[in-house]
Motif scaffolding. Structure first.
Motif, short mmCIF file in Angstrom:
data_model
loop_
_atom_site.label_atom_id
_atom_site.label_comp_id
_atom_site.label_asym_id
_atom_site.label_seq_id
_atom_site.Cartn_x
_atom_site.Cartn_y
_atom_site.Cartn_z
N GLN A 16 0.83 -1.20 0.00
CA GLN A 16 0.00 0.00 0.00
C GLN A 16 0.86 1.25 0.00
O GLN A 16 1.94 1.27 0.58
CB GLN A 16 -0.91 0.02 1.23
N VAL A 17 0.36 2.28 -0.64
CA VAL A 17 1.02 3.58 -0.67
C VAL A 17 0.07 4.60 -0.07
O VAL A 17 -1.10 4.66 -0.46
CB VAL A 17 1.40 3.99 -2.10
N GLN A 18 0.58 5.38 0.87
CA GLN A 18 -0.21 6.47 1.42
C GLN A 18 0.28 7.79 0.83
O GLN A 18 1.49 8.03 0.75
CB GLN A 18 -0.08 6.52 2.95
N LEU A 19 -0.68 8.62 0.42
CA LEU A 19 -0.36 9.90 -0.23
C LEU A 19 -1.09 11.02 0.49
O LEU A 19 -2.30 10.92 0.71
CB LEU A 19 -0.79 9.86 -1.70
N VAL A 20 -0.37 12.07 0.81
CA VAL A 20 -0.96 13.21 1.51
C VAL A 20 -0.59 14.49 0.78
O VAL A 20 0.60 14.83 0.69
CB VAL A 20 -0.49 13.29 2.98
N GLU A 21 -1.61 15.17 0.26
CA GLU A 21 -1.38 16.42 -0.47
C GLU A 21 -1.53 17.61 0.47
O GLU A 21 -2.41 17.62 1.34
CB GLU A 21 -2.39 16.59 -1.61
N VAL A 22 -0.74 18.62 0.23
CA VAL A 22 -0.88 19.91 0.91
C VAL A 22 -0.59 21.01 -0.10
O VAL A 22 0.06 20.77 -1.13
CB VAL A 22 0.08 20.05 2.12
N GLY A 23 -1.09 22.20 0.19
CA GLY A 23 -0.72 23.35 -0.63
C GLY A 23 -1.85 24.00 -1.39
O GLY A 23 -1.63 25.03 -2.03
N GLY A 24 -3.04 23.44 -1.33
CA GLY A 24 -4.15 24.07 -2.03
C GLY A 24 -4.59 25.34 -1.33
O GLY A 24 -4.09 25.69 -0.26
N GLY A 25 -5.54 26.04 -1.95
CA GLY A 25 -6.04 27.26 -1.34
C GLY A 25 -6.74 28.14 -2.34
O GLY A 25 -7.05 27.72 -3.46
N SER A 50 2.22 19.94 -2.82
CA SER A 50 3.16 18.89 -2.46
C SER A 50 2.39 17.63 -2.13
O SER A 50 1.25 17.69 -1.65
CB SER A 50 3.99 19.29 -1.24
N CYS A 51 3.00 16.49 -2.37
CA CYS A 51 2.40 15.21 -2.06
C CYS A 51 3.46 14.32 -1.42
O CYS A 51 4.44 13.97 -2.08
CB CYS A 51 1.86 14.55 -3.32
N ALA A 52 3.28 14.00 -0.15
CA ALA A 52 4.21 13.14 0.57
C ALA A 52 3.74 11.70 0.45
O ALA A 52 2.58 11.39 0.72
CB ALA A 52 4.29 13.56 2.02
N ALA A 53 4.66 10.83 0.06
CA ALA A 53 4.33 9.42 -0.14
C ALA A 53 5.04 8.55 0.89
O ALA A 53 6.17 8.84 1.29
CB ALA A 53 4.73 8.99 -1.54
N SER A 54 4.38 7.46 1.28
CA SER A 54 4.98 6.49 2.18
C SER A 54 4.40 5.12 1.89
O SER A 54 3.35 5.01 1.25
CB SER A 54 4.71 6.87 3.64
N GLY A 55 5.11 4.08 2.32
CA GLY A 55 4.62 2.73 2.16
C GLY A 55 5.29 1.92 1.08
O GLY A 55 5.18 0.71 1.04
N ARG A 56 5.97 2.61 0.15
CA ARG A 56 6.70 1.94 -0.94
C ARG A 56 7.95 2.77 -1.21
O ARG A 56 7.94 3.98 -0.96
CB ARG A 56 5.88 1.93 -2.24
N PRO A 57 8.99 2.19 -1.77
CA PRO A 57 10.11 3.03 -2.20
C PRO A 57 9.64 4.03 -3.25
O PRO A 57 9.17 3.65 -4.32
CB PRO A 57 11.08 2.00 -2.80
N PHE A 58 9.76 5.30 -2.92
CA PHE A 58 9.22 6.35 -3.79
C PHE A 58 9.84 6.30 -5.18
O PHE A 58 9.17 6.56 -6.18
CB PHE A 58 9.49 7.70 -3.13
#
Length: 126
Positions: free
Chosen positions: A1-10, A21-29
């Motif tokens: 599984q890959v978790q993705l978290v976006e920030v920066g909208g507005g 920006s989108c931070a990814a975790s759970g797999r080698p990026f």
């Protein structure tokens, strides 16, 4: 599984800039083909830009010359620099990822991506 978290909208005025920006975790990026998609009210989700493991990119004609996709494998982060924003860029922007065994490959259809972030709202006022 890959978790993705976006920030920066507005909310931004037409002609302004935002960086997502989108931070990814759970797999080698570095093993992921990454993409940005967007969905406006009443419209289908569409590709904004995608970037292969190699760094090769594809950008939709509607944003070419204004938006730039990039990745920092050392930070497990995907970026979308958006300049000269227009009201028609208003949408929810989604980060997406797919496992890719081919170094130079990217995909442009949303159906090809297995992992999705929660989305971040971008609103451009005229």
């Amino acid at each position: 599984q890959v978790q993705l978290v976006e920030v920066g909208g507005g909310l931004v005025q037409a002609g302004g800039s935002l960086r997502l920006s989108c931070a990814a975790s759970g797999r080698p990026f570095s093993r992921l083909n990454m993409g940005w998609f967007r969905q406006a009210p009443g419209k289908e989700r569409e590709l904004v830009a995608t970037i292969a493991r190699s760094g090769d990119t594809y950008t939709a004609d509607s944003v070419k010359g204004r938006f730039t996709i990039s990745r920092d494998n050392s930070k497990n982060t995907l970026y979308l620099q958006m300049n000269s924003l227009k009201p028609e860029d208003t949408a929810v922007y989604y980060c997406a990822a797919r496992d890719s065994s081919v170094y130079y490959e990217f995909r442009i259809r949303s159906i090809d991506y297995s992992y999705w972030g929660q989305g971040t709202q971008v609103t451009v006022s005229s």
